[in-house]
Design an enzyme around this catalytic site. Structure first.
Site, mmCIF file in Angstrom:
data_model
loop_
_atom_site.group_PDB
_atom_site.id
_atom_site.type_symbol
_atom_site.label_atom_id
_atom_site.label_comp_id
_atom_site.label_asym_id
_atom_site.label_seq_id
_atom_site.Cartn_x
_atom_site.Cartn_y
_atom_site.Cartn_z
ATOM 1 N N PHE A 121 -68.148 10.548 -0.906
ATOM 2 C CA PHE A 121 -69.046 11.351 -2.038
ATOM 3 C C PHE A 121 -70.508 10.351 -2.179
ATOM 4 O O PHE A 121 -70.468 9.196 -2.234
ATOM 5 C CB PHE A 121 -68.234 11.001 -3.372
ATOM 6 C CG PHE A 121 -69.205 11.423 -4.431
ATOM 7 C CD1 PHE A 121 -69.068 12.807 -5.069
ATOM 8 C CD2 PHE A 121 -69.675 10.315 -5.557
ATOM 9 C CE1 PHE A 121 -69.673 13.043 -6.181
ATOM 10 C CE2 PHE A 121 -70.033 10.749 -6.617
ATOM 11 C CZ PHE A 121 -70.205 11.989 -7.049
ATOM 12 N N ALA A 122 -71.679 11.174 -1.952
ATOM 13 C CA ALA A 122 -72.987 10.341 -1.812
ATOM 14 C C ALA A 122 -73.827 10.904 -2.698
ATOM 15 O O ALA A 122 -74.539 11.858 -2.937
ATOM 16 C CB ALA A 122 -73.376 10.892 -0.358
ATOM 17 N N THR A 156 -68.519 4.904 -0.158
ATOM 18 C CA THR A 156 -67.350 4.401 0.224
ATOM 19 C C THR A 156 -66.885 5.408 1.324
ATOM 20 O O THR A 156 -67.060 6.587 1.256
ATOM 21 C CB THR A 156 -66.263 4.477 -0.951
ATOM 22 O OG1 THR A 156 -66.636 3.744 -1.915
ATOM 23 C CG2 THR A 156 -64.936 4.138 -0.647
ATOM 24 N N GLN A 277 -46.082 -22.865 -23.927
ATOM 25 C CA GLN A 277 -46.581 -21.973 -24.810
ATOM 26 C C GLN A 277 -47.833 -21.506 -24.731
ATOM 27 O O GLN A 277 -48.159 -20.284 -24.679
ATOM 28 C CB GLN A 277 -46.235 -22.295 -26.478
ATOM 29 C CG GLN A 277 -44.767 -22.404 -26.742
ATOM 30 C CD GLN A 277 -44.449 -22.500 -28.052
ATOM 31 O OE1 GLN A 277 -45.350 -22.931 -28.902
ATOM 32 N NE2 GLN A 277 -43.422 -22.161 -28.573
ATOM 33 N N GLU A 361 -68.153 4.134 -10.009
ATOM 34 C CA GLU A 361 -67.698 5.285 -11.034
ATOM 35 C C GLU A 361 -68.401 5.083 -12.338
ATOM 36 O O GLU A 361 -67.531 5.560 -13.210
ATOM 37 C CB GLU A 361 -66.457 5.469 -10.761
ATOM 38 C CG GLU A 361 -65.910 6.011 -9.245
ATOM 39 C CD GLU A 361 -64.794 6.659 -9.084
ATOM 40 O OE1 GLU A 361 -64.330 7.506 -10.065
ATOM 41 O OE2 GLU A 361 -64.308 6.712 -7.826
ATOM 42 N N SER A 364 -69.633 -0.440 -16.634
ATOM 43 C CA SER A 364 -68.960 -0.596 -18.068
ATOM 44 C C SER A 364 -69.896 -0.150 -19.097
ATOM 45 O O SER A 364 -69.593 0.508 -20.095
ATOM 46 C CB SER A 364 -68.437 -2.008 -18.405
ATOM 47 O OG SER A 364 -67.182 -2.242 -17.547
HETATM 48 C C1 LIG Z 1 -68.013 -1.182 -3.354
HETATM 49 C C2 LIG Z 1 -68.796 0.051 -3.766
HETATM 50 C C3 LIG Z 1 -68.479 1.322 -3.609
HETATM 51 C C4 LIG Z 1 -69.351 2.369 -4.039
HETATM 52 N N1 LIG Z 1 -68.759 3.651 -3.673
HETATM 53 C C5 LIG Z 1 -69.807 4.706 -3.937
HETATM 54 C C6 LIG Z 1 -69.519 5.862 -3.381
HETATM 55 O O1 LIG Z 1 -68.625 6.414 -2.712
HETATM 56 N N2 LIG Z 1 -70.413 6.932 -3.786
HETATM 57 C C7 LIG Z 1 -71.613 6.677 -4.723
HETATM 58 O O2 LIG Z 1 -72.410 7.593 -4.690
HETATM 59 N N3 LIG Z 1 -71.691 5.548 -4.839
HETATM 60 C C8 LIG Z 1 -70.872 4.620 -4.989
HETATM 61 N N4 LIG Z 1 -71.140 3.228 -5.267
HETATM 62 C C9 LIG Z 1 -72.310 2.803 -5.942
HETATM 63 C C10 LIG Z 1 -72.004 2.762 -7.656
HETATM 64 O O3 LIG Z 1 -71.434 3.781 -8.183
HETATM 65 C C11 LIG Z 1 -73.213 2.026 -8.362
HETATM 66 O O4 LIG Z 1 -73.363 0.645 -7.702
HETATM 67 C C12 LIG Z 1 -73.011 1.995 -9.957
HETATM 68 O O5 LIG Z 1 -73.128 3.270 -10.388
HETATM 69 C C13 LIG Z 1 -74.154 1.165 -10.593
HETATM 70 O O6 LIG Z 1 -75.297 1.575 -10.138
HETATM 71 P P1 LIG Z 1 -76.320 0.445 -9.441
HETATM 72 O O7 LIG Z 1 -75.535 -0.494 -8.329
HETATM 73 O O8 LIG Z 1 -77.491 1.004 -8.879
HETATM 74 O O9 LIG Z 1 -76.603 -0.298 -10.753
HETATM 75 P P2 LIG Z 1 -77.924 -0.237 -11.814
HETATM 76 O O10 LIG Z 1 -77.780 1.212 -12.032
HETATM 77 O O11 LIG Z 1 -79.232 -0.540 -11.270
HETATM 78 O O12 LIG Z 1 -77.353 -1.163 -13.058
HETATM 79 C C14 LIG Z 1 -77.557 -2.765 -12.942
HETATM 80 C C15 LIG Z 1 -76.943 -3.081 -14.406
HETATM 81 O O13 LIG Z 1 -77.837 -2.513 -15.303
HETATM 82 C C16 LIG Z 1 -77.017 -1.815 -16.294
HETATM 83 N N5 LIG Z 1 -77.783 -0.669 -16.876
HETATM 84 C C17 LIG Z 1 -78.083 0.345 -16.102
HETATM 85 N N6 LIG Z 1 -78.645 1.462 -16.802
HETATM 86 C C18 LIG Z 1 -78.281 0.920 -17.920
HETATM 87 C C19 LIG Z 1 -78.410 1.529 -19.659
HETATM 88 N N7 LIG Z 1 -78.988 2.845 -19.668
HETATM 89 N N8 LIG Z 1 -77.997 0.741 -20.458
HETATM 90 C C20 LIG Z 1 -77.519 -0.443 -20.268
HETATM 91 N N9 LIG Z 1 -77.246 -0.863 -19.128
HETATM 92 C C21 LIG Z 1 -77.609 -0.444 -18.040
HETATM 93 C C22 LIG Z 1 -75.655 -1.650 -15.455
HETATM 94 O O14 LIG Z 1 -74.655 -1.212 -16.180
HETATM 95 C C23 LIG Z 1 -75.830 -2.759 -14.539
HETATM 96 O O15 LIG Z 1 -74.947 -3.829 -15.475
HETATM 97 C C24 LIG Z 1 -70.465 2.266 -4.880
HETATM 98 C C25 LIG Z 1 -70.851 0.802 -5.248
HETATM 99 C C26 LIG Z 1 -69.997 0.005 -4.854
HETATM 100 C C27 LIG Z 1 -70.159 -1.495 -4.876
#
Ligand SMILES: Cc1cc2nc3c(=O)[nH]c(=O)nc-3n(C[C@H](O)[C@H](O)[C@H](O)COP(=O)(O)OP(=O)(O)OC[C@H]3O[C@@H](n4cnc5c(N)ncnc54)[C@H](O)[C@@H]3O)c2cc1C
Length: 381
Positions: A121-122, A156, A277, A361, A364
């Site tokens: 899923f990209a 992934t 405990q 996915e 938090s």
């Molecule tokens: C091992 C791994 C496997 C993955 N597999 C896939 C996959 O198969 N397909 C795919 O498409 N993606 C995949 N991903 C990507 C993953 O879904 C993203 O890394 C994730 O959604 C977060 O996006 P980002 O890393 O760009 O972080 P960012 O969006 O840059 O976020 C950085 C930080 O800012 C916070 N943040 C961002 N926006 C807000 C907001 N509006 N309010 C508050 N806080 C915010 C985030 O919560 C985080 O703490 C994978 C990632 C990893 C690490």
């Protein structure tokens, strides 16, 4: 949908497989960063790749309630095993199941159900993470198809995948301009980067997927309709989040079992540490939180099966279960003492492995935003 007898048998068989095959192979998988081929074959034979794919396409067609039970068992082994089958069960196949044309379903789902074809899923890109609607990868209409350009990040199973569900922009900025394409490995202009070096989950691989003037025919467009990509991605993630929550509960169960056993065996001050405990408090808190997560996940799955829109509930489960397993892993390290920090014991590996669940996915923070938005929407209506 399984009848009660088959369901019990399937859960028992999966449990046996986890205990007798997957857990004993964990150290090897972590060391080699690869799942042995004979284990992949056994996972295929058991039907693990097709848990959620309808029976008419060769899958088991499990209800969400049954799927979370299986996931709670699978989650007890290293998450790397689940990750290989996970994209076929969840994010790699779901868009095709609910958004694909009859021809697309017939073409891909049977091989995904058997595990012969790995789906990926990209969505994520170098500049597009949590703000998933801002996809930059472009899909330009051309004679007989589309030309795709862009880079997808952290994907992934990209190194293993035969099919990529790619979100790309065909239209206006924002969610409505995103379309979903089924792009086969080997398509012109598609390449996969080197494996990412990760904190944990060795044996599960992610990599960049690079699309450089990559041509896909018209029939690669999901459901033959432009502009449905973002909705497809979000629907896919709604279901995936319940599955991931159940995997978190499984991992917490394993960590807690290990911690309980260790606390009972390890002696200090002339008695098992389980008699102190302060150690009991860590066990009890973990047990309580795990039970809460299990109840939430089962409730949300049941309500989804009953036809309720369970997207917000799935976010509640993902938020709570992924944070819960982090706390349980931390307490498990504490109960193991110095041994919890050593790679010789599985706790150290799980501690790193489960960190991912709070990130992908939807982080938090993103789950909290989804939940709060839904609360505010309901206030308006
Ligand atoms: C091992 C791994 C496997 C993955 N597999 C896939 C996959 O198969 N397909 C795919 O498409 N993606 C995949 N991903 C990507 C993953 O879904 C993203 O890394 C994730 O959604 C977060 O996006 P980002 O890393 O760009 O972080 P960012 O969006 O840059 O976020 C950085 C930080 O800012 C916070 N943040 C961002 N926006 C807000 C907001 N509006 N309010 C508050 N806080 C915010 C985030 O919560 C985080 O703490 C994978 C990632 C990893 C690490």
């Amino acid at each position: 949908m399984l009848d009660p007898e088959t369901r019990t048998l399937f859960l028992e068989t999966t449990h046996k497989f986890v205990n007798e095959v997957l857990i004993p192979a964990e150290a090897e998988v972590s060391e080699t960063d690869q799942i042995p081929a004979d284990i992949v074959k056994q996972m295929q034979d058991l039907g693990l790749f097709g848990l959620s794919i309808p029976e008419e396409f060769g899958g088991l067609g499990l209800s969400m309630s049954d799927e979370v039970e299986v996931a709670m068992i699978l989650g007890q082994a290293s998450p790397a095993f689940r990750s290989l089958a996970g994209t076929n069960i969840g994010i790699g196949s779901q868009a095709i199941i609910f958004g694909g044309s009859d021809a697309q379903r017939a073409k891909y789902l049977p091989d995904m159900a058997s595990g012969v074809l790995i789906g990926s899923f990209a969505l994520t890109e170098p500049d597009v993470g949590s703000d998933a609607a801002s996809v930059k990868t472009s899909a330009r209409k051309t004679e007989g198809g589309y030309i795709l350009n862009g880079t997808k990040r952290f994907i992934t199973n990209a190194p293993e995948a035969g099919l990529f569900t790619v979100m790309a922009r065909t239209g206006e900025p924002g969610a409505k301009g995103v379309s979903c394409f089924l792009v086969e490995a080997g398509s012109t202009g598609l390449s996969v980067g080197p494996w990412d070096k990760k904190m944990g989950q060795r044996g599960a691989h992610t990599a960049d997927v690079i699309l450089q003037d990559s041509f896909v025919p018209d029939d690669a467009l999901l459901g033959g309709q432009e502009g449905t990509g973002f909705t497809a991605a979000m629907r896919t993630l709604d279901k995936g989040r319940l599955h991931i929550s159940a995997i978190c509960a499984g991992a917490a169960r394993r960590l807690l079992d290990e911690a309980l056993r260790y606390a009972n065996e390890r002696q200090q001050f002339g008695k098992p540490i389980a008699e102190f405990q302060l150690v009991q408090a860590m066990l009890a808190e973990s047990q309580t939180e795990l039970y809460a997560a299990e109840c939430m996940i089962r409730d949300a799955a049941r309500r989804r099966d009953a036809g309720e829109n369970a997207g917000t509930l799935a976010s509640c489960c993902k938020l709570y279960a992924s944070e819960m397993v982090g706390r349980v892993a931390d307490r498990a390290v504490q109960i193991f003492g110095g041994a919890g920090y050593m790679a010789e014991y599985p706790i150290e590996r799980f501690y790193r492995d489960v960190r991912l669940f709070r990130l992908y996915e939807g982080t938090s923070e993103i789950q909290k935003i989804i939940i709060a938005k839904s609360m505010l929407r309901n206030l308006d209506s």
